[in-house]
Design a protein around this motif. Sequence first.
Motif, PDB file in Angstrom:
ATOM      1  N   VAL A 103       0.865  -1.180   0.000  1.00  0.00           N
ATOM      2  CA  VAL A 103       0.000   0.000   0.000  1.00  0.00           C
ATOM      3  C   VAL A 103       0.900   1.228   0.000  1.00  0.00           C
ATOM      4  CG1 VAL A 103      -1.736   1.301   1.268  1.00  0.00           C
ATOM      5  CG2 VAL A 103      -1.825  -1.197   1.243  1.00  0.00           C
ATOM      6  N   GLY A 104       0.597   2.185  -0.856  1.00  0.00           N
ATOM      7  CA  GLY A 104       1.389   3.406  -0.928  1.00  0.00           C
ATOM      8  C   GLY A 104       0.522   4.634  -0.759  1.00  0.00           C
ATOM      9  N   ARG A 105       1.136   5.727  -0.350  1.00  0.00           N
ATOM     10  CA  ARG A 105       0.439   7.004  -0.238  1.00  0.00           C
ATOM     11  C   ARG A 105       0.274   7.631  -1.627  1.00  0.00           C
ATOM     12  NH1 ARG A 105      -2.461   8.369   4.255  1.00  0.00           N
ATOM     13  NH2 ARG A 105      -1.333   7.859   6.158  1.00  0.00           N
ATOM     14  N   ALA A 106      -0.964   7.905  -1.999  1.00  0.00           N
ATOM     15  CA  ALA A 106      -1.209   8.590  -3.272  1.00  0.00           C
ATOM     16  C   ALA A 106      -0.922  10.076  -3.154  1.00  0.00           C
ATOM     17  CB  ALA A 106      -2.658   8.376  -3.701  1.00  0.00           C
ATOM     18  N   THR A 107      -0.692  10.545  -1.938  1.00  0.00           N
ATOM     19  CA  THR A 107      -0.514  11.980  -1.689  1.00  0.00           C
ATOM     20  C   THR A 107       0.952  12.402  -1.689  1.00  0.00           C
ATOM     21  OG1 THR A 107      -0.553  11.479   0.685  1.00  0.00           O
ATOM     22  CG2 THR A 107      -2.630  12.177  -0.345  1.00  0.00           C
ATOM     23  N   ARG A 108       1.890  11.484  -1.876  1.00  0.00           N
ATOM     24  CA  ARG A 108       3.303  11.850  -1.798  1.00  0.00           C
ATOM     25  C   ARG A 108       3.653  12.888  -2.853  1.00  0.00           C
ATOM     26  NH1 ARG A 108       8.233   7.618  -1.451  1.00  0.00           N
ATOM     27  NH2 ARG A 108       7.380   7.505   0.662  1.00  0.00           N
ATOM     28  N   SER A 109       4.329  13.930  -2.427  1.00  0.00           N
ATOM     29  CA  SER A 109       4.740  14.999  -3.326  1.00  0.00           C
ATOM     30  C   SER A 109       6.119  14.688  -3.893  1.00  0.00           C
ATOM     31  CB  SER A 109       4.772  16.337  -2.588  1.00  0.00           C
ATOM     32  OG  SER A 109       5.348  17.346  -3.384  1.00  0.00           O
ATOM     33  N   GLU A 110       6.315  14.996  -5.156  1.00  0.00           N
ATOM     34  CA  GLU A 110       7.616  14.819  -5.789  1.00  0.00           C
ATOM     35  C   GLU A 110       8.483  16.063  -5.623  1.00  0.00           C
ATOM     36  OE1 GLU A 110       8.587  11.960  -6.908  1.00  0.00           O
ATOM     37  OE2 GLU A 110       6.619  11.086  -6.485  1.00  0.00           O
ATOM     38  N   SER A 111       7.969  17.057  -4.918  1.00  0.00           N
ATOM     39  CA  SER A 111       8.704  18.299  -4.715  1.00  0.00           C
ATOM     40  C   SER A 111       9.953  18.057  -3.882  1.00  0.00           C
ATOM     41  CB  SER A 111       7.811  19.329  -4.021  1.00  0.00           C
ATOM     42  OG  SER A 111       8.568  20.418  -3.538  1.00  0.00           O
ATOM     43  N   ALA A 112      11.044  18.722  -4.253  1.00  0.00           N
ATOM     44  CA  ALA A 112      12.277  18.617  -3.468  1.00  0.00           C
ATOM     45  C   ALA A 112      12.077  19.181  -2.071  1.00  0.00           C
ATOM     46  CB  ALA A 112      13.404  19.349  -4.184  1.00  0.00           C
ATOM     47  N   LYS A 113      11.138  20.091  -1.934  1.00  0.00           N
ATOM     48  CA  LYS A 113      10.898  20.734  -0.644  1.00  0.00           C
ATOM     49  C   LYS A 113      10.393  19.733   0.403  1.00  0.00           C
ATOM     50  CE  LYS A 113       9.105  24.809  -0.842  1.00  0.00           C
ATOM     51  NZ  LYS A 113       8.148  25.942  -0.957  1.00  0.00           N
ATOM     52  N   SER A 114       9.592  18.762  -0.027  1.00  0.00           N
ATOM     53  CA  SER A 114       9.018  17.796   0.917  1.00  0.00           C
ATOM     54  C   SER A 114       9.984  16.682   1.267  1.00  0.00           C
ATOM     55  CB  SER A 114       7.732  17.203   0.351  1.00  0.00           C
ATOM     56  OG  SER A 114       8.004  16.435  -0.809  1.00  0.00           O
ATOM     57  N   LYS A 115      11.106  16.564   0.517  1.00  0.00           N
ATOM     58  CA  LYS A 115      12.183  15.622   0.842  1.00  0.00           C
ATOM     59  C   LYS A 115      11.727  14.159   0.865  1.00  0.00           C
ATOM     60  CE  LYS A 115      14.395  19.143   3.762  1.00  0.00           C
ATOM     61  NZ  LYS A 115      13.344  20.159   3.602  1.00  0.00           N
ATOM     62  N   GLY A 116      10.666  13.838   0.103  1.00  0.00           N
ATOM     63  CA  GLY A 116      10.186  12.461   0.076  1.00  0.00           C
ATOM     64  C   GLY A 116       9.520  12.015   1.358  1.00  0.00           C
ATOM     65  N   ILE A 117       9.145  12.962   2.208  1.00  0.00           N
ATOM     66  CA  ILE A 117       8.515  12.648   3.502  1.00  0.00           C
ATOM     67  C   ILE A 117       7.001  12.735   3.344  1.00  0.00           C
ATOM     68  CG2 ILE A 117       8.232  13.421   5.885  1.00  0.00           C
ATOM     69  CD1 ILE A 117      11.152  14.437   5.733  1.00  0.00           C
ATOM     70  N   ASP A 118       6.307  11.661   3.680  1.00  0.00           N
ATOM     71  CA  ASP A 118       4.849  11.630   3.549  1.00  0.00           C
ATOM     72  C   ASP A 118       4.141  12.327   4.697  1.00  0.00           C
ATOM     73  OD1 ASP A 118       4.447   9.967   1.125  1.00  0.00           O
ATOM     74  OD2 ASP A 118       5.487   8.453   2.305  1.00  0.00           O
ATOM     75  N   ALA A 119       4.660  12.157   5.901  1.00  0.00           N
ATOM     76  CA  ALA A 119       3.956  12.660   7.081  1.00  0.00           C
ATOM     77  C   ALA A 119       4.960  13.079   8.150  1.00  0.00           C
ATOM     78  CB  ALA A 119       3.010  11.591   7.637  1.00  0.00           C
ATOM     79  N   VAL A 120       4.480  13.843   9.112  1.00  0.00           N
ATOM     80  CA  VAL A 120       5.303  14.273  10.240  1.00  0.00           C
ATOM     81  C   VAL A 120       4.585  13.958  11.539  1.00  0.00           C
ATOM     82  CG1 VAL A 120       6.545  16.099   9.038  1.00  0.00           C
ATOM     83  CG2 VAL A 120       4.321  16.604  10.056  1.00  0.00           C
ATOM     84  N   CYS A 121       5.351  13.705  12.574  1.00  0.00           N
ATOM     85  CA  CYS A 121       4.807  13.661  13.926  1.00  0.00           C
ATOM     86  C   CYS A 121       5.622  14.634  14.773  1.00  0.00           C
ATOM     87  CB  CYS A 121       4.815  12.253  14.516  1.00  0.00           C
ATOM     88  SG  CYS A 121       6.412  11.446  14.532  1.00  0.00           S
ATOM     89  N   VAL A 122       4.994  15.180  15.795  1.00  0.00           N
ATOM     90  CA  VAL A 122       5.565  16.315  16.519  1.00  0.00           C
ATOM     91  C   VAL A 122       5.821  15.946  17.975  1.00  0.00           C
ATOM     92  CG1 VAL A 122       5.282  18.736  17.130  1.00  0.00           C
ATOM     93  CG2 VAL A 122       4.252  17.864  15.017  1.00  0.00           C
ATOM     94  N   PHE A 123       7.083  16.069  18.392  1.00  0.00           N
ATOM     95  CA  PHE A 123       7.404  15.973  19.817  1.00  0.00           C
ATOM     96  C   PHE A 123       7.557  17.392  20.338  1.00  0.00           C
ATOM     97  CE2 PHE A 123       9.867  15.563  23.646  1.00  0.00           C
ATOM     98  CZ  PHE A 123       9.366  14.419  24.241  1.00  0.00           C
ATOM     99  N   ALA A 124       6.523  17.871  21.029  1.00  0.00           N
ATOM    100  CA  ALA A 124       6.500  19.257  21.499  1.00  0.00           C
ATOM    101  C   ALA A 124       6.913  19.314  22.962  1.00  0.00           C
ATOM    102  CB  ALA A 124       5.095  19.842  21.335  1.00  0.00           C
ATOM    103  N   THR A 125       7.823  20.205  23.266  1.00  0.00           N
ATOM    104  CA  THR A 125       8.209  20.445  24.650  1.00  0.00           C
ATOM    105  C   THR A 125       7.578  21.758  25.104  1.00  0.00           C
ATOM    106  OG1 THR A 125      10.313  19.291  24.363  1.00  0.00           O
ATOM    107  CG2 THR A 125      10.129  20.760  26.257  1.00  0.00           C
ATOM    108  N   LEU A 126       6.658  21.667  26.057  1.00  0.00           N
ATOM    109  CA  LEU A 126       5.968  22.842  26.575  1.00  0.00           C
ATOM    110  C   LEU A 126       6.751  23.384  27.760  1.00  0.00           C
ATOM    111  CD1 LEU A 126       3.819  21.258  24.925  1.00  0.00           C
ATOM    112  CD2 LEU A 126       2.093  22.180  26.486  1.00  0.00           C
ATOM    113  N   ARG A 127       7.123  24.658  27.697  1.00  0.00           N
ATOM    114  CA  ARG A 127       7.942  25.272  28.733  1.00  0.00           C
ATOM    115  C   ARG A 127       7.201  26.447  29.356  1.00  0.00           C
ATOM    116  NH1 ARG A 127      12.866  22.916  27.545  1.00  0.00           N
ATOM    117  NH2 ARG A 127      13.178  22.368  25.338  1.00  0.00           N
ATOM    118  N   LYS A 128       7.207  26.479  30.682  1.00  0.00           N
ATOM    119  CA  LYS A 128       6.590  27.574  31.436  1.00  0.00           C
ATOM    120  C   LYS A 128       7.449  27.861  32.649  1.00  0.00           C
ATOM    121  CE  LYS A 128       2.183  29.050  33.479  1.00  0.00           C
ATOM    122  NZ  LYS A 128       2.045  30.221  32.606  1.00  0.00           N
ATOM    123  N   LYS A 129       7.704  29.139  32.895  1.00  0.00           N
ATOM    124  CA  LYS A 129       8.557  29.519  34.017  1.00  0.00           C
ATOM    125  C   LYS A 129       7.997  28.966  35.328  1.00  0.00           C
ATOM    126  CE  LYS A 129      10.261  33.780  31.866  1.00  0.00           C
ATOM    127  NZ  LYS A 129      10.306  35.267  31.929  1.00  0.00           N
ATOM    128  N   GLY A 130       8.876  28.349  36.111  1.00  0.00           N
ATOM    129  CA  GLY A 130       8.477  27.826  37.407  1.00  0.00           C
ATOM    130  C   GLY A 130       7.836  26.462  37.360  1.00  0.00           C
TER     131      GLY A 130
END
Length: 266
Positions: A103-130
Amino acid sequence: QMRAGSLLRHALSPTAPRPRAPTRASRIHTPRASSSGESPPLGGPVYVDERDGSTPASKMADDLCSSRSKVIDVDVKHATPWLEFRSLTYLDPTGATRRWDMVGRATRSESAKSKGIDAVCVFATLRKKGEEDTTLLVRQFRPPMNGETIELPAGLVDADEDPIVAALRELKEETGYVGTVAGGDEATGGGGNGKGDGDGIGKEGEASTRDGVEAITPALPLSPGLSNETVALVRVDVDLDAPENANPKQQLEGSEFITVLRVPIA
């Protein structure tokens, strides 16, 4: 027990142990040749001990190296706007023709900007003083699992979109929080991209670093036996003292029902 942040830094660190590039003597890790020097039977497992140098087993490993395989035909059996079911024909190291369904992603972009990456996941670090740092997870129903999953915020990379931009967009849409690329600063884009548009990145396509750790991983295949889909993990900082994060609001599509979980990184 490793803290989540430490584990992530270790996994992404350039100094973390990595598999060594294959060499002629050890392209396949497989049992050593017997003390009599006999080679393992053709078609059986081939175990190469890198300490042995050139052996009958290492020669067989070289002859049967999987890098000799290649796909020679792709037949799309069924397609939707999102996915394609493909039947592959490929040659194995012996030259035999074999078949594989995927099974393949039909949405994959051939653009050099996307670097052949289909999707992203985010590790967010939330910072608050104290307060101790926290991170974000999302809970949602996944039809293929017929149940809910708890995941990192994630989504597909749009056509001609930089994966870092996609990560910041998905974080905002799914959680309501506005983030910046981890390790950025005012000169490289901690609060904008140096062009005044405040998208939280540096120069286009440029990933910041902190403690020698890149803010984005290379394209990572998650289930290569099933799909060629690739995902990149992007590290993002969220300043909870910033006005834009005082009252976060999701920007969900009509089909999305996502619960945001703020959890300790420890």
